[in-house]
Write an enzyme that holds these catalytic residues in place. Sequence first.
Site, PDB file in Angstrom:
ATOM      1  N   GLU A 161      40.396  38.023  42.827  1.00  0.00           N
ATOM      2  CA  GLU A 161      40.865  37.118  41.769  1.00  0.00           C
ATOM      3  C   GLU A 161      40.774  35.661  42.218  1.00  0.00           C
ATOM      4  O   GLU A 161      40.403  34.782  41.434  1.00  0.00           O
ATOM      5  CB  GLU A 161      42.292  37.499  41.361  1.00  0.00           C
TER       6      GLU A 161
ATOM      7  N   GLU B  89      43.682  47.679  42.653  1.00  0.00           N
ATOM      8  CA  GLU B  89      45.081  47.727  42.224  1.00  0.00           C
ATOM      9  C   GLU B  89      45.451  49.063  41.583  1.00  0.00           C
ATOM     10  O   GLU B  89      46.562  49.556  41.735  1.00  0.00           O
ATOM     11  CB  GLU B  89      45.389  46.593  41.232  1.00  0.00           C
TER      12      GLU B  89
HETATM   13  C1  3H9 Z   1      47.079  42.908  44.320  1.00  0.00           C
HETATM   14  O1  3H9 Z   1      46.248  42.220  44.836  1.00  0.00           O
HETATM   15  C2  3H9 Z   1      47.827  42.531  43.080  1.00  0.00           C
HETATM   16  C3  3H9 Z   1      47.243  41.338  42.383  1.00  0.00           C
HETATM   17  O2  3H9 Z   1      46.191  41.714  41.523  1.00  0.00           O
HETATM   18  C4  3H9 Z   1      48.229  40.689  41.458  1.00  0.00           C
HETATM   19  C5  3H9 Z   1      49.411  40.046  42.079  1.00  0.00           C
HETATM   20  C6  3H9 Z   1      50.216  39.253  41.114  1.00  0.00           C
HETATM   21  N1  3H9 Z   1      49.163  43.835  51.916  1.00  0.00           N
HETATM   22  O3  3H9 Z   1      43.959  49.759  55.910  1.00  0.00           O
HETATM   23  P1  3H9 Z   1      44.073  49.261  57.279  1.00  0.00           P
HETATM   24  C7  3H9 Z   1      47.858  46.262  56.262  1.00  0.00           C
HETATM   25  S1  3H9 Z   1      47.504  44.398  44.994  1.00  0.00           S
HETATM   26  C8  3H9 Z   1      49.881  44.046  53.018  1.00  0.00           C
HETATM   27  O4  3H9 Z   1      44.571  50.192  58.324  1.00  0.00           O
HETATM   28  P2  3H9 Z   1      41.217  48.979  57.405  1.00  0.00           P
HETATM   29  C9  3H9 Z   1      47.956  47.752  56.464  1.00  0.00           C
HETATM   30  O5  3H9 Z   1      49.192  48.248  56.038  1.00  0.00           O
HETATM   31  C10 3H9 Z   1      46.546  44.530  46.488  1.00  0.00           C
HETATM   32  N2  3H9 Z   1      49.416  44.732  54.093  1.00  0.00           N
HETATM   33  O6  3H9 Z   1      42.694  48.611  57.797  1.00  0.00           O
HETATM   34  C11 3H9 Z   1      47.748  47.879  57.950  1.00  0.00           C
HETATM   35  O7  3H9 Z   1      48.966  47.566  58.574  1.00  0.00           O
HETATM   36  P3  3H9 Z   1      49.416  48.319  59.914  1.00  0.00           P
HETATM   37  C12 3H9 Z   1      45.142  44.905  46.229  1.00  0.00           C
HETATM   38  C13 3H9 Z   1      48.173  45.206  54.028  1.00  0.00           C
HETATM   39  O8  3H9 Z   1      40.378  48.066  58.192  1.00  0.00           O
HETATM   40  C14 3H9 Z   1      46.759  46.765  58.263  1.00  0.00           C
HETATM   41  O9  3H9 Z   1      46.867  45.843  57.154  1.00  0.00           O
HETATM   42  N3  3H9 Z   1      44.474  45.140  47.503  1.00  0.00           N
HETATM   43  C15 3H9 Z   1      47.380  45.019  52.886  1.00  0.00           C
HETATM   44  O10 3H9 Z   1      41.005  50.441  57.492  1.00  0.00           O
HETATM   45  C16 3H9 Z   1      45.341  47.229  58.381  1.00  0.00           C
HETATM   46  O11 3H9 Z   1      44.995  47.973  57.216  1.00  0.00           O
HETATM   47  C17 3H9 Z   1      44.424  46.349  48.050  1.00  0.00           C
HETATM   48  O12 3H9 Z   1      44.900  47.307  47.512  1.00  0.00           O
HETATM   49  C18 3H9 Z   1      47.914  44.298  51.798  1.00  0.00           C
HETATM   50  N4  3H9 Z   1      47.204  44.062  50.690  1.00  0.00           N
HETATM   51  O13 3H9 Z   1      41.079  48.612  55.868  1.00  0.00           O
HETATM   52  C19 3H9 Z   1      43.722  46.442  49.376  1.00  0.00           C
HETATM   53  N5  3H9 Z   1      46.182  45.622  53.104  1.00  0.00           N
HETATM   54  O14 3H9 Z   1      48.376  47.941  60.918  1.00  0.00           O
HETATM   55  C20 3H9 Z   1      44.494  47.287  50.317  1.00  0.00           C
HETATM   56  C21 3H9 Z   1      46.239  46.138  54.331  1.00  0.00           C
HETATM   57  O15 3H9 Z   1      50.767  47.747  60.174  1.00  0.00           O
HETATM   58  N6  3H9 Z   1      43.937  47.332  51.662  1.00  0.00           N
HETATM   59  N7  3H9 Z   1      47.441  45.902  54.901  1.00  0.00           N
HETATM   60  O16 3H9 Z   1      49.417  49.784  59.587  1.00  0.00           O
HETATM   61  C22 3H9 Z   1      42.835  48.049  51.972  1.00  0.00           C
HETATM   62  O17 3H9 Z   1      42.179  48.654  51.147  1.00  0.00           O
HETATM   63  C23 3H9 Z   1      42.470  48.135  53.431  1.00  0.00           C
HETATM   64  O18 3H9 Z   1      43.586  47.754  54.173  1.00  0.00           O
HETATM   65  C24 3H9 Z   1      41.262  47.271  53.851  1.00  0.00           C
HETATM   66  C25 3H9 Z   1      41.149  47.293  55.416  1.00  0.00           C
HETATM   67  C26 3H9 Z   1      39.990  47.852  53.256  1.00  0.00           C
HETATM   68  C27 3H9 Z   1      41.444  45.846  53.429  1.00  0.00           C
END
Ligand code: 3H9
Length: 687
Positions: free
Chosen positions: A106, A126
């Site tokens: 976004e 999301e």
């Molecule tokens: C959103 O954006 C809403 C908006 O549209 C509107 C708002 C108004 N936040 O997965 P990993 C942490 S909703 C906080 O193992 P990888 C994760 O917990 C969001 N923490 O690594 C982990 O912590 P820990 C939309 C986050 O390399 C560490 O980072 N976005 C977030 O296998 C490493 O993560 C998503 O849904 C976060 N957003 O994969 C994306 N993301 O080490 C969600 C990660 O303490 N994330 N953490 O266990 C992912 O898909 C994967 O993490 C990503 C990296 C592909 C980025």
Amino acid sequence: MSPISTHRHDDVLIVTSNNPPVNALGHAVREGLVKAIEEADADEAVKAVVIIAQGQTFFAGADISEFGTPKAFAQPMLPQVVDRIEACTKPVVAAIHGTAFGGGLEVALACHYRVAVPSAKLGVPEVKLGLLPGAGGTQRLPRVAGVRRALEMAATGNPVGAKEAYAAGLVDKLIEGDLLQHAVAYAHEVKDTRPLPKSSERDEKLREARENPGIFDEFRKANAKKFRGFDAPEFNVRAIEAAVAKPYSEGVTTERQLFMELMSGTQAKAQQYFFFAERKASKIEGLPEDTKPRDIRRVGVIGAGTMGGGISMNFLSAGIPVTIVEMAQDALDRGTGVMLKNYQATAAKGKMTAEQVGQAMGLLKPTLDFDALSECDLIIEAVFENMDVKKEVFGRLDKIAKPGAILASNTSYLNIDEIAASTSRPQDVVGLHFFSPANVMKLLEVVRGAKTAPDVLVTAMQLAKKIRKVAVVAGVCYGFIGNRMLIPRQTQAMRLLLEGATPEQVDRVHVEFGMPMGPFQMADLAGVDIGWHRDPSRIENIRDALCAIDRWGQKKSAGFYDYDEKRRPSPSAKVQEIIEEFRTREGVQEREISDQEIIERTLYTMVNEGALILEGGFAQRASDIDVVWIYGYGWPVYRGGPMFWADTEGLPKIVEGIRRQQERLGVDFKLSELLVRKAEAGEKFTR
Ligand code: 3H9
């Protein structure tokens, strides 16, 4: 210190985010971005802006850990941040690497231009958190990438690669080489362009859908099965519908309303809980921090049947050589033939190239020579599920495996400690319970024996990640976590038949609950004869009676259901007859069974078993149990797994339901003390 810093390169202001691990858009990042844009606007010497991130990725989205806390609402909120970026009077270029996900995309959409390295991924996941893009994403994405693509991306949550994004107009330029350097050069190219291209003002890509509003219902229909039970996909579709039907300013208001409605619902809470549960599962408690994994260069697999073949494919696909051993040439040939066919089927779907199939199969060494396993660093046994057979295999392995090799069993029920005791190196023995089909299912239960060494566990968890599985640690108990919980469900489902329910009713209740299939559909699929004593004259229960007349499930076109040539099920008069016979034989009075009773007896008892597992220390945490059930058995993720679901139902209600049914649950049923204690104390399993 702010995670956002700025510095000048000629007349370009470079805005850098440094918020490890994934540059989530937490409050400080949002604040920093707004300040940086204000700085760019205020400084006459600045002619263009580049937003870039350090570390492994561009912004991966809003900070999910802030959800439900005051920080999520702290100003500026993300919708204001993106509007501020778009309103910048100088061109803003997003320089994307890693993942521009959710709020991250976004932000990029609010920038006037987007450049990306070819390996970058862009997406709005999301929906997987039970949400929709809530910072203008549902309004800007269709304007930039087209309505059909926006629908696909938002409602499924699947990302697109940068090359595809470029073809769709979502990325303006692909960058080979240094991202920052090229992004700055690009900023120079566009610095005098006016008017600035604003995503929110575009509408040429909405035209197609405006002329053909039927595409929304077509999309709904095409995906009805995939979206069944979930709220968020439909909300995403509605938000994009609003983008087409309304002016931008009204569209974002609709988006906001829909976002807030989802955010306050149970499904979003369940799905967000699951996001963290999955990540927590890989953490093993009580191990020395500095435990180093063992080096795994070659894997051995004993048995080339369905399980052994599927297990091998995981490693081959990850580039790890596999030695697979069978006892007879025809079994070995059949096994490797099936693996090749599976790979070719994947290639036919366009998910692999012919070259990759060749590479994977090229890493496979099929052999009849058991001693060939001596070159392997990890050996997984996938032979017949029988303790004597397993002990014999492990005894042989002990003699030939190299020192330090990990010896693993794929048993689904048997005692790992007993298996380990048949070797002189129980510290090297571990359970690796794959779920069928092993090359597809994401779950891996890592069974920790009493003597399993810490570095063996660490290796197993790390390897699981490498082969893209989600591993959960289980203790040694009959059926470990998943199959153990299946037992009360199956027992109660069978009793319910005797008391008056039909297989169709029990299965319907489970499917309506959100499971992919009910207990009887599952038995028919897996094989009613699994674990049967194979003596047709010994008929002690309904299942024995079905097995005795060859009703072994789908493979025989008859099980709890009748099947036609297309494997479509229909209720079976024969099964009903058998049920009635047993009812008479056991003197059970037929009665009307309510759907609620089915839930209490098959699902509440599963929760109870989960509590017993926790009580016995066979799972590290309640959320691990939920991960097992979601990835191993298709428990609906929007209900967060059995333990999270129990919490949302309320533990007193679960206990009350079980007590109401207690007499019918049988003498073997044991109510968990932990469950009762938590219910009485007003506590929860998962929070
Ligand atoms: C959103 O954006 C809403 C908006 O549209 C509107 C708002 C108004 N936040 O997965 P990993 C942490 S909703 C906080 O193992 P990888 C994760 O917990 C969001 N923490 O690594 C982990 O912590 P820990 C939309 C986050 O390399 C560490 O980072 N976005 C977030 O296998 C490493 O993560 C998503 O849904 C976060 N957003 O994969 C994306 N993301 O080490 C969600 C990660 O303490 N994330 N953490 O266990 C992912 O898909 C994967 O993490 C990503 C990296 C592909 C980025």
